[in-house]
Design a protein around this motif. Structure first.
Motif, PDB file in Angstrom:
ATOM      1  N   UNK A 162     -37.133  13.936  10.185  1.00 21.55           N
ATOM      2  CA  UNK A 162     -36.094  14.954  10.326  1.00 21.55           C
ATOM      3  C   UNK A 162     -34.792  14.492   9.676  1.00 21.55           C
ATOM      4  N   UNK A 163     -34.475  13.221   9.857  1.00 19.56           N
ATOM      5  CA  UNK A 163     -33.280  12.645   9.225  1.00 19.56           C
ATOM      6  C   UNK A 163     -33.401  12.705   7.703  1.00 19.56           C
ATOM      7  N   UNK A 164     -34.558  12.318   7.186  1.00 16.68           N
ATOM      8  CA  UNK A 164     -34.796  12.341   5.741  1.00 16.68           C
ATOM      9  C   UNK A 164     -34.687  13.757   5.190  1.00 16.68           C
ATOM     10  N   UNK A 165     -35.379  14.701   5.830  1.00 23.07           N
ATOM     11  CA  UNK A 165     -35.412  16.074   5.324  1.00 23.07           C
ATOM     12  C   UNK A 165     -34.033  16.728   5.372  1.00 23.07           C
ATOM     13  N   UNK A 166     -33.296  16.502   6.439  1.00 21.45           N
ATOM     14  CA  UNK A 166     -31.966  17.103   6.547  1.00 21.45           C
ATOM     15  C   UNK A 166     -31.001  16.490   5.533  1.00 21.45           C
ATOM     16  N   UNK A 167     -31.099  15.174   5.332  1.00 24.05           N
ATOM     17  CA  UNK A 167     -30.242  14.524   4.332  1.00 24.05           C
ATOM     18  C   UNK A 167     -30.539  15.063   2.938  1.00 24.05           C
ATOM     19  N   UNK A 168     -31.811  15.287   2.653  1.00 25.62           N
ATOM     20  CA  UNK A 168     -32.204  15.808   1.348  1.00 25.62           C
ATOM     21  C   UNK A 168     -31.630  17.204   1.125  1.00 25.62           C
ATOM     22  N   UNK A 169     -31.690  18.042   2.164  1.00 29.60           N
ATOM     23  CA  UNK A 169     -31.162  19.406   2.036  1.00 29.60           C
ATOM     24  C   UNK A 169     -29.644  19.390   1.890  1.00 29.60           C
ATOM     25  N   UNK A 170     -28.974  18.561   2.660  1.00 31.19           N
ATOM     26  CA  UNK A 170     -27.511  18.451   2.549  1.00 31.19           C
ATOM     27  C   UNK A 170     -27.118  17.989   1.157  1.00 31.19           C
ATOM     28  N   UNK A 171     -27.836  17.013   0.621  1.00 29.28           N
ATOM     29  CA  UNK A 171     -27.536  16.511  -0.727  1.00 29.28           C
ATOM     30  C   UNK A 171     -27.696  17.612  -1.772  1.00 29.28           C
ATOM     31  N   UNK A 172     -28.727  18.442  -1.614  1.00 28.45           N
ATOM     32  CA  UNK A 172     -28.959  19.529  -2.560  1.00 28.45           C
ATOM     33  C   UNK A 172     -27.808  20.530  -2.530  1.00 28.45           C
ATOM     34  N   UNK A 182     -12.673  17.847 -13.228  1.00 28.41           N
ATOM     35  CA  UNK A 182     -11.449  17.107 -12.932  1.00 28.41           C
ATOM     36  C   UNK A 182     -11.838  15.789 -12.282  1.00 28.41           C
ATOM     37  N   UNK A 183     -10.851  14.919 -12.050  1.00 30.31           N
ATOM     38  CA  UNK A 183     -11.147  13.622 -11.436  1.00 30.31           C
ATOM     39  C   UNK A 183     -11.776  13.809 -10.054  1.00 30.31           C
ATOM     40  N   UNK A 184     -11.238  14.731  -9.263  1.00 28.98           N
ATOM     41  CA  UNK A 184     -11.781  14.979  -7.929  1.00 28.98           C
ATOM     42  C   UNK A 184     -13.183  15.567  -8.006  1.00 28.98           C
ATOM     43  N   UNK A 185     -13.385  16.524  -8.926  1.00 27.60           N
ATOM     44  CA  UNK A 185     -14.703  17.132  -9.073  1.00 27.60           C
ATOM     45  C   UNK A 185     -15.728  16.104  -9.536  1.00 27.60           C
ATOM     46  N   UNK A 186     -15.327  15.268 -10.474  1.00 34.12           N
ATOM     47  CA  UNK A 186     -16.238  14.236 -10.976  1.00 34.12           C
ATOM     48  C   UNK A 186     -16.626  13.264  -9.872  1.00 34.12           C
ATOM     49  N   UNK A 187     -15.669  12.933  -9.019  1.00 32.71           N
ATOM     50  CA  UNK A 187     -15.947  12.030  -7.904  1.00 32.71           C
ATOM     51  C   UNK A 187     -16.950  12.645  -6.939  1.00 32.71           C
ATOM     52  N   UNK A 188     -16.762  13.932  -6.631  1.00 29.99           N
ATOM     53  CA  UNK A 188     -17.690  14.601  -5.722  1.00 29.99           C
ATOM     54  C   UNK A 188     -19.085  14.708  -6.345  1.00 29.99           C
ATOM     55  N   UNK A 189     -19.128  14.986  -7.639  1.00 31.31           N
ATOM     56  CA  UNK A 189     -20.417  15.089  -8.320  1.00 31.31           C
ATOM     57  C   UNK A 189     -21.142  13.748  -8.349  1.00 31.31           C
ATOM     58  N   UNK A 190     -20.407  12.691  -8.609  1.00 34.19           N
ATOM     59  CA  UNK A 190     -21.033  11.370  -8.630  1.00 34.19           C
ATOM     60  C   UNK A 190     -21.510  10.977  -7.234  1.00 34.19           C
ATOM     61  N   UNK A 191     -20.757  11.373  -6.208  1.00 31.90           N
ATOM     62  CA  UNK A 191     -21.210  11.105  -4.840  1.00 31.90           C
ATOM     63  C   UNK A 191     -22.525  11.837  -4.558  1.00 31.90           C
ATOM     64  N   UNK A 192     -22.600  13.126  -4.951  1.00 28.25           N
ATOM     65  CA  UNK A 192     -23.823  13.898  -4.718  1.00 28.25           C
ATOM     66  C   UNK A 192     -25.013  13.257  -5.432  1.00 28.25           C
ATOM     67  N   UNK A 193     -24.817  12.837  -6.666  1.00 24.13           N
ATOM     68  CA  UNK A 193     -25.880  12.169  -7.437  1.00 24.13           C
ATOM     69  C   UNK A 193     -26.289  10.858  -6.770  1.00 24.13           C
ATOM     70  N   UNK A 194     -25.306  10.065  -6.340  1.00 26.04           N
ATOM     71  CA  UNK A 194     -25.597   8.787  -5.708  1.00 26.04           C
ATOM     72  C   UNK A 194     -26.253   8.959  -4.340  1.00 26.04           C
ATOM     73  N   UNK A 195     -25.838   9.999  -3.627  1.00 29.27           N
ATOM     74  CA  UNK A 195     -26.441  10.287  -2.324  1.00 29.27           C
ATOM     75  C   UNK A 195     -27.922  10.607  -2.490  1.00 29.27           C
TER      76      UNK A 195
END
Length: 409
Positions: free
Chosen positions: A79-89, A17-30
């Motif tokens: 620590x910032x890098x590693x945590x951001x990477x895990x959150x993105x995953x 859906x539009x909302x799902x696509x937006x969240x997916x694109x955010x995850x990819x861009x993050x």
């Protein structure tokens, strides 16, 4: 290279859906932001303060990736890098799971329809038991792993993987998620133009994304993809049918298949090895040798062994072991794969590593699609780290089984 294309649609790809696509694109861009902005900052942090602190505390410079990790884990930037990477995953899987859950009954029905009309075989044996190294945890944090089933004739984790791995790779697996298979296919076209396998086996095929390019290059060949995940091979079979290709799929363990001796001319895998185990990997090599015909090729595509990398690159890649549920990621890269191939029966002189340039770069070079001219241009360019795979290419272990004349000699 800036990725502006989107994943190519096919009949059973989850529709967002539009909302799902937006969240997916955010995850990819993050994930893209982390790779392009946070990751490069680790080098000056290490060189400027972590290495110096380690040497002051230990009376010597860091010697290997373990020393580097010991110094880096307490640094706030890392620590910032590693945590951001895990959150993105975790975000990317969650962004896709809602699409799959919402459409699962319809997707299961569509997959059954496509598979039912296909000429190719789909074999899901009764009572198959996946190996514990696959089921003990959710590999790369994918909810359910490769084998979980929530209903009869389920394809849910296959659908989750197909969309999720595209986001995970930030699009660098290409519009059809087939970059590894297509990269190996292009390597074969360039370096072995006379090679015409009659039968091809893809070990650990997941959803068949890297299997299909072999059917495209060798349309007359009998092509099989096997995986321990039942939902994955169901999805793979339906996906191939929906894309107009007759490819056989089976739920089967690459350590011990049911194929006869010498059945295949080409046995391949794509990022399978680091998701096995120290005991399983030699068995996979031995099984590949068994099912290969004399003169046949075994090609395993993955990231390079650690002895081909500098210690800091080893440290960066080994973060997958620590933070992304990939327990065999680092250990596999410490293993002597050439020695394993020799022990499995291959002549050491017929085993080597090489690099297959990433086919997605060809897509960028030829906007209308893939072309041999663009492929050759990409093969000659100098790659740099940060293009999804280090160096912009996949490391391929290539082994040829001795032919009848060599065995007689």
């Amino acid at each position: 290279m800036l990725n502006t294309f989107q994943q190519a649609d096919h009949p059973i790809l989850p529709k967002a859906s539009a909302d799902e696509a937006s969240r997916q694109e955010f995850a990819k861009s993050f994930k893209g932001f982390i790779q392009s902005t946070l990751l490069p900052g680790l080098t000056p942090i290490y060189q400027g303060r972590v290495a110096r602190s380690f040497e002051k505390a230990n009376g010597r410079a860091p010697a290997d990736r373990r020393d580097i990790r010991a110094g880096m884990v307490d640094d706030i930037y890392f620590q910032h890098y590693a945590s951001a990477n895990r959150v993105a995953q975790e975000l990317l899987w969650e962004s896709v799971a809602s699409s799959v859950d919402r459409q699962l009954p319809e997707m299961n029905a569509k997959a059954a329809q496509l598979s039912g009309a296909a000429k190719a075989v789909l074999d899901i044996p009764e009572g198959f038991a996946p190996p514990r190294y696959v089921t003990a945890l959710d590999i790369h944090c994918m909810p359910g792993g490769y084998c979980s089933e929530v209903c009869e004739a389920d394809i849910s984790v296959g659908a989750l993987y197909d969309r999720g791995v595209y986001l995970y790779s930030m699009g660098y697996t290409g519009p059809n998620n087939d970059d590894m298979g297509r990269s190996v296919v292009n390597y074969l076209k360039r370096h072995m133009p006379d090679f015409q396998p009659r039968r091809i086996l893809d070990m650990g095929c997941t959803v068949g994304h890297s299997t299909l390019p072999y059917k495209e290059l060798f349309p007359e060949a009998e092509v099989w993809g096997i995986d321990v995940g039942g939902p994955c091979v169901r999805y793979a079979h339906a996906r191939a049918a929906g894309m107009g290709l007759d490819v056989n799929f089976a739920q089967m363990n690459a350590e011990e298949t049911s194929f006869p001796d010498g059945h295949f001319d080409l046995v391949v895998s794509h990022i399978l090895l680091h998701e096995t185990s120290g005991k399983a990997m030699p068995r996979v090599f031995a099984e590949a040798h068994r099912v290969l015909a004399p003169g046949g090729l075994m090609i395993h595509a993955d990231l390079p062994p650690f002895d081909l990398m500098d210690p800091f690159t080893q440290f960066i890649l080994d973060n997958e072991t620590w933070y992304n549920n990939e327990p065999f990621w680092g250990a596999m890269r410490d293993m002597d794969q050439i020695a394993l191939a020799e022990k499995a029966g291959f002549d050491r002189s017929q085993v080597r590593f090489d690099t297959a340039p990433m086919a997605v770069m060809e897509f960028a070079a030829a906007a209308e699609g893939y072309s041999q001219e663009a492929s050759e241009h990409v093969a000659e360019r100098e790659f740099t780290a940060g293009e999804f795979a280090p160096g912009g290419g996949w490391e391929v272990l290539i082994a040829r089984k001795a032919d009848a004349s060599a065995l007689a000699a």
